[in-house]
Scaffold this motif. Structure first.
Motif, PDB file in Angstrom:
ATOM      1  N   SER A  49       0.845  -1.193   0.000  1.00 52.29           N
ATOM      2  CA  SER A  49       0.000   0.000   0.000  1.00 52.29           C
ATOM      3  C   SER A  49       0.880   1.244   0.000  1.00 52.29           C
ATOM      4  O   SER A  49       2.071   1.176   0.314  1.00 52.29           O
ATOM      5  CB  SER A  49      -0.940   0.008   1.212  1.00 52.29           C
ATOM      6  OG  SER A  49      -0.195   0.025   2.419  1.00 52.29           O
ATOM      7  N   ALA A  70      -3.816   0.594  -2.853  1.00 50.30           N
ATOM      8  CA  ALA A  70      -3.580  -0.794  -2.459  1.00 50.30           C
ATOM      9  C   ALA A  70      -3.370  -1.646  -3.705  1.00 50.30           C
ATOM     10  O   ALA A  70      -3.974  -1.395  -4.748  1.00 50.30           O
ATOM     11  CB  ALA A  70      -4.767  -1.331  -1.656  1.00 50.30           C
ATOM     12  N   LEU A  73      -7.826  -5.107  -3.398  1.00 48.98           N
ATOM     13  CA  LEU A  73      -8.824  -4.943  -2.352  1.00 48.98           C
ATOM     14  C   LEU A  73      -9.697  -6.203  -2.291  1.00 48.98           C
ATOM     15  O   LEU A  73      -9.633  -7.053  -3.183  1.00 48.98           O
ATOM     16  CB  LEU A  73      -9.689  -3.717  -2.638  1.00 48.98           C
ATOM     17  CG  LEU A  73      -8.979  -2.367  -2.567  1.00 48.98           C
ATOM     18  CD1 LEU A  73      -9.920  -1.239  -2.977  1.00 48.98           C
ATOM     19  CD2 LEU A  73      -8.418  -2.114  -1.175  1.00 48.98           C
ATOM     20  N   LYS A  82     -14.203   3.675   4.088  1.00 44.96           N
ATOM     21  CA  LYS A  82     -14.345   3.251   5.471  1.00 44.96           C
ATOM     22  C   LYS A  82     -15.288   4.212   6.205  1.00 44.96           C
ATOM     23  O   LYS A  82     -15.443   5.374   5.810  1.00 44.96           O
ATOM     24  CB  LYS A  82     -12.981   3.243   6.151  1.00 44.96           C
ATOM     25  CG  LYS A  82     -12.000   2.207   5.591  1.00 44.96           C
ATOM     26  CD  LYS A  82     -12.458   0.799   5.909  1.00 44.96           C
ATOM     27  CE  LYS A  82     -11.417  -0.230   5.514  1.00 44.96           C
ATOM     28  NZ  LYS A  82     -11.838  -1.592   5.882  1.00 44.96           N
ATOM     29  N   PHE A  88      -9.851   3.752  -0.095  1.00 46.68           N
ATOM     30  CA  PHE A  88      -8.869   2.838  -0.684  1.00 46.68           C
ATOM     31  C   PHE A  88      -9.197   2.659  -2.156  1.00 46.68           C
ATOM     32  O   PHE A  88     -10.373   2.515  -2.527  1.00 46.68           O
ATOM     33  CB  PHE A  88      -8.923   1.468  -0.003  1.00 46.68           C
ATOM     34  CG  PHE A  88      -8.339   1.424   1.381  1.00 46.68           C
ATOM     35  CD1 PHE A  88      -7.099   0.854   1.610  1.00 46.68           C
ATOM     36  CD2 PHE A  88      -9.041   1.956   2.466  1.00 46.68           C
ATOM     37  CE1 PHE A  88      -6.571   0.805   2.890  1.00 46.68           C
ATOM     38  CE2 PHE A  88      -8.519   1.906   3.742  1.00 46.68           C
ATOM     39  CZ  PHE A  88      -7.268   1.334   3.956  1.00 46.68           C
ATOM     40  N   GLY A  90      -7.941   0.147  -5.519  1.00 39.45           N
ATOM     41  CA  GLY A  90      -7.187  -1.059  -5.830  1.00 39.45           C
ATOM     42  C   GLY A  90      -6.605  -1.023  -7.231  1.00 39.45           C
ATOM     43  O   GLY A  90      -7.305  -0.733  -8.201  1.00 39.45           O
ATOM     44  N   ARG A  93      -7.640  -5.198 -10.417  1.00 44.08           N
ATOM     45  CA  ARG A  93      -9.089  -5.316 -10.394  1.00 44.08           C
ATOM     46  C   ARG A  93      -9.560  -6.108 -11.595  1.00 44.08           C
ATOM     47  O   ARG A  93      -8.813  -6.298 -12.558  1.00 44.08           O
ATOM     48  CB  ARG A  93      -9.743  -3.935 -10.380  1.00 44.08           C
ATOM     49  CG  ARG A  93      -9.208  -3.000 -11.447  1.00 44.08           C
ATOM     50  CD  ARG A  93      -9.742  -1.594 -11.355  1.00 44.08           C
ATOM     51  NE  ARG A  93     -11.058  -1.471 -11.951  1.00 44.08           N
ATOM     52  CZ  ARG A  93     -11.642  -0.297 -12.220  1.00 44.08           C
ATOM     53  NH1 ARG A  93     -11.027   0.824 -11.900  1.00 44.08           N
ATOM     54  NH2 ARG A  93     -12.831  -0.246 -12.760  1.00 44.08           N
ATOM     55  N   PHE A 149      -3.165  -9.416   3.955  1.00 44.43           N
ATOM     56  CA  PHE A 149      -4.118  -8.367   3.622  1.00 44.43           C
ATOM     57  C   PHE A 149      -4.818  -7.787   4.854  1.00 44.43           C
ATOM     58  O   PHE A 149      -5.899  -7.207   4.747  1.00 44.43           O
ATOM     59  CB  PHE A 149      -5.147  -8.900   2.633  1.00 44.43           C
ATOM     60  CG  PHE A 149      -4.553  -9.265   1.294  1.00 44.43           C
ATOM     61  CD1 PHE A 149      -4.008  -8.295   0.474  1.00 44.43           C
ATOM     62  CD2 PHE A 149      -4.519 -10.577   0.868  1.00 44.43           C
ATOM     63  CE1 PHE A 149      -3.444  -8.618  -0.754  1.00 44.43           C
ATOM     64  CE2 PHE A 149      -3.969 -10.920  -0.359  1.00 44.43           C
ATOM     65  CZ  PHE A 149      -3.428  -9.941  -1.171  1.00 44.43           C
ATOM     66  N   TRP A 152      -6.393  -4.222   5.110  1.00 43.48           N
ATOM     67  CA  TRP A 152      -7.745  -3.900   4.669  1.00 43.48           C
ATOM     68  C   TRP A 152      -8.676  -3.594   5.841  1.00 43.48           C
ATOM     69  O   TRP A 152      -9.647  -2.860   5.706  1.00 43.48           O
ATOM     70  CB  TRP A 152      -8.373  -5.109   3.970  1.00 43.48           C
ATOM     71  CG  TRP A 152      -7.867  -5.454   2.626  1.00 43.48           C
ATOM     72  CD1 TRP A 152      -7.127  -4.686   1.776  1.00 43.48           C
ATOM     73  CD2 TRP A 152      -8.081  -6.702   1.954  1.00 43.48           C
ATOM     74  NE1 TRP A 152      -6.865  -5.377   0.629  1.00 43.48           N
ATOM     75  CE2 TRP A 152      -7.437  -6.609   0.707  1.00 43.48           C
ATOM     76  CE3 TRP A 152      -8.749  -7.867   2.291  1.00 43.48           C
ATOM     77  CZ2 TRP A 152      -7.451  -7.659  -0.208  1.00 43.48           C
ATOM     78  CZ3 TRP A 152      -8.760  -8.907   1.383  1.00 43.48           C
ATOM     79  CH2 TRP A 152      -8.116  -8.805   0.139  1.00 43.48           C
TER      80      TRP A 152
END
Length: 294
Positions: A49, A70, A73, A82, A88, A90, A93, A149, A152
């Motif tokens: 990250s 990141a 994710l 959050k 965040f 990713g 993907r 991870f 996360w």
């Protein structure tokens, strides 16, 4: 009125959805200060990250919300928010267009527009709009490597048995990976029965290939005894050479060999004379040793 006419009128009354045309961008991270690291995080690194800084215009519009890049994710989601407002995005993907930078920028803006803690909705083809280069304060990435991870999760989330089981499944797929300090975008990783060093070169493909050809012709395309140049792959407009290494030699032992290679490579890429006949033959051989990512 016939059924056919009714269906025809229904079709005519339905507004047509504008078709989004995809555009392929071969170097999506071009212009970013750490282009090779962006490529490495997207293609080579399982769990890492880095914090990102929004431009003042976005901060004024959406607030100074912490944003974290990141590698991947949960469920390979493009973005998440959050409850405390953190965002965040990713790099790795499932759905993507031909312009990775545009995808990431659209995912980030979609997350900023989403209420903290809400589910982020991101279209598979974003269409024209800002790219990473337009919405970030550019600079070197401050990369944090992770063994798993867990980054996360919010505090206490892993106490849930279902979350813990999912996390264990995700972590089991990670090959041990270490970021090397000896060269930019250089990573050691261990896979079953062998280890590798892989690094993303910062130069144009032709210049990088010529430099690698010069080193190979001179017998200098190596990291030392018991190592083997395995080939190279293309990623987002850059070359990434790969070496096979003994599996029982720890990552730290490869700092010096990688630093020495980086010095030889810098000298070779600075050479402006055309390749000689031997170099051209080697170049053709290297082109035949291209690897497939992952």
């Amino acid at each position: 009125m016939s059924k056919r006419r009714k269906n025809q009128r229904a079709v005519e009354a339905t507004p047509k959805r504008e078709k989004v045309r995809d555009v392929f961008v071969p170097r999506p991270f071009e212009g970013l200060a750490d282009e090779p690291e962006w490529i490495a995080l997207r293609e080579l690194v399982p769990a890492a990250s880095a914090p990102l800084r929004l431009t003042p215009e976005l901060v004024e519009e959406y607030g100074d919300r912490p944003v974290t890049l990141a590698t991947v994710l949960p469920m390979a989601a493009p973005a998440m928010t959050k409850p405390d407002g953190r965002v965040f995005i990713g790099l790795q993907r499932h759905q993507q267009s031909g312009d990775v930078s545009r995808d990431l920028a659209d995912a980030l803006i979609s997350a900023l527009r989403t209420e903290p803690g809400g589910q982020v909705s991101v279209p598979p083809l974003p269409g024209p709009g800002p790219r990473l280069q337009d919405i970030l304060v550019d600079g070197p990435l401050e990369i944090s490597m992770h063994d798993g991870f867990d980054f996360w999760l919010d505090p206490g989330a892993a106490d849930d048995p279902n979350v813990q089981a999912s996390l264990e499944r995700a972590n089991s797929a990670i090959y041990p990976t270490v970021k090397l300090a000896a060269a930019r975008a250089a990573y050691w990783c261990q896979v079953p029965e062998k280890a590798h060093v892989r690094l993303v070169l910062p130069d144009d493909e032709d210049a990088a290939l010529d430099a690698l050809s010069r080193l190979a012709a001179a017998g200098a395309l190596t990291l030392g005894d018991d190592t083997k140049f395995a080939g190279m792959f293309r990623a987002h407009g850059r070359l990434a050479p790969v070496w096979d290494l003994p599996e029982d030699t720890p990552a730290a032992e490869w700092e010096a060999p990688v630093a020495e290679f980086a010095k030889r490579y810098a000298e070779a890429v600075a050479e402006r004379e055309p390749l000689d006949a031997a170099g051209r033959r080697v170049r053709q051989g290297l082109l035949g040793r291209q690897l497939t990512l992952r």
